[in-house]
Design an enzyme around this catalytic site. Sequence first.
Site, short mmCIF file in Angstrom:
data_model
loop_
_atom_site.label_atom_id
_atom_site.label_comp_id
_atom_site.label_asym_id
_atom_site.label_seq_id
_atom_site.Cartn_x
_atom_site.Cartn_y
_atom_site.Cartn_z
N GLY A 174 0.77 -1.25 0.00
CA GLY A 174 0.00 0.00 0.00
C GLY A 174 0.79 1.29 0.00
O GLY A 174 0.32 2.31 -0.50
N ASP A 192 -5.51 1.57 10.49
CA ASP A 192 -6.93 1.27 10.69
C ASP A 192 -7.09 0.80 12.13
O ASP A 192 -7.21 1.62 13.05
CB ASP A 192 -7.32 0.21 9.65
N PHE A 218 -14.01 2.49 4.17
CA PHE A 218 -13.00 1.88 3.31
C PHE A 218 -12.62 2.83 2.18
O PHE A 218 -13.47 3.44 1.54
CB PHE A 218 -13.55 0.58 2.73
P1 IMP Z 1 -4.65 -2.28 10.52
O1 IMP Z 1 -3.73 -3.37 10.97
O2 IMP Z 1 -6.08 -2.66 10.79
O3 IMP Z 1 -4.31 -0.93 11.07
O4 IMP Z 1 -4.59 -2.22 8.94
C1 IMP Z 1 -3.50 -1.76 8.26
C2 IMP Z 1 -3.51 -2.24 6.83
O5 IMP Z 1 -4.81 -2.61 6.36
C3 IMP Z 1 -3.05 -1.11 5.92
O6 IMP Z 1 -1.67 -1.12 5.74
C4 IMP Z 1 -3.79 -1.42 4.64
O7 IMP Z 1 -3.04 -2.29 3.84
C5 IMP Z 1 -5.05 -2.11 5.07
N1 IMP Z 1 -6.20 -1.17 5.12
C6 IMP Z 1 -6.76 -0.63 6.22
N2 IMP Z 1 -7.79 0.18 5.90
C7 IMP Z 1 -7.86 0.16 4.55
C8 IMP Z 1 -8.72 0.83 3.60
O8 IMP Z 1 -9.62 1.61 3.92
N3 IMP Z 1 -8.47 0.57 2.29
C9 IMP Z 1 -7.48 -0.28 1.87
N4 IMP Z 1 -6.66 -0.91 2.71
C10 IMP Z 1 -6.85 -0.70 4.05
#
Ligand code: IMP
Length: 192
Positions: A57, A116, A165
Amino acid sequence: MNESTVMTGTKSVALRGDRFSLFLDKAKIQARVDEIGAAISQEYEGKVPILIGVLNGSFMFIADLMRAIHIPCEIDFWKLSSYGAEKVSSGRVHELKKIDADLEGRHIIIVEDIVDTGLSMQYILERMREHEPASIKVVTLLHKPEATRVGVKLDYIGFRIPHLFVIGYGLDYGQQGRNLPEIYILDNPPEV
Ligand code: IMP
C-alpha cells in the site's frame, strides 16, 4: 482511451461491484506530502534516516514522500498482509518479505499508507525494536481514529479520515484500485 484513463480524475469510480467517491484529490495529497517531507527534512537534518515502506500500500506515498525529503536518506521495504480481499480488517498480520538493510543504530522512519485498527503498526513497531535502531518514527498517510483499537504513536499523519473503506494512491480493494492517483471512499458501507 484505455480503462484507467476513464477511471482516473473522475468524481466516482466502480471497482469489483462497489462504488467509491472522490475523497482526496491529487493536489491535496501532494501538498500534504510536501509538508511532511519538509518537516522530516528539518527534524533529521545532519542524520541519514532510512524510510521503511510497508508494502504494497505505501509504494506510491513513499515514492512521493522521498522526493519531498531534501536531506540524504535511504529506503527499504517490508511486506505484510492483513486484509486479503476484504473491506474489514481481520486484525491478522503475516510477514511476506523481510527487510534487507541492517537497521542497528539507524534512524528508522516507518512509512504506512493507512492505520486502521493499529494492529499492523503495533506488530511493526515491536519487530522494529528488535533491530536496536537509534530511533523509530512513524509516518502514515491516512489514519482512521474511530477504528483504531490499540495505542500506537503516529508521529506524522497525512489525513485523519472516517471509519470507511478507501482506495487509490496505492490503497487497494482486492489488489485493484492502487493505480488511482486520487483517494476514493466507499459509498455504501456494509452493515455491521
Ligand atoms: P490495521 O492493521 O487494521 O491498522 O490495517 C492496516 C492495513 O490494512 C493497511 O496497511 C492497509 O493495507 C489495510 N487497510 C486498512 N484500511 C484500509 C482501507 O480503507 N483501504 C485499503 N486498505 C486498508
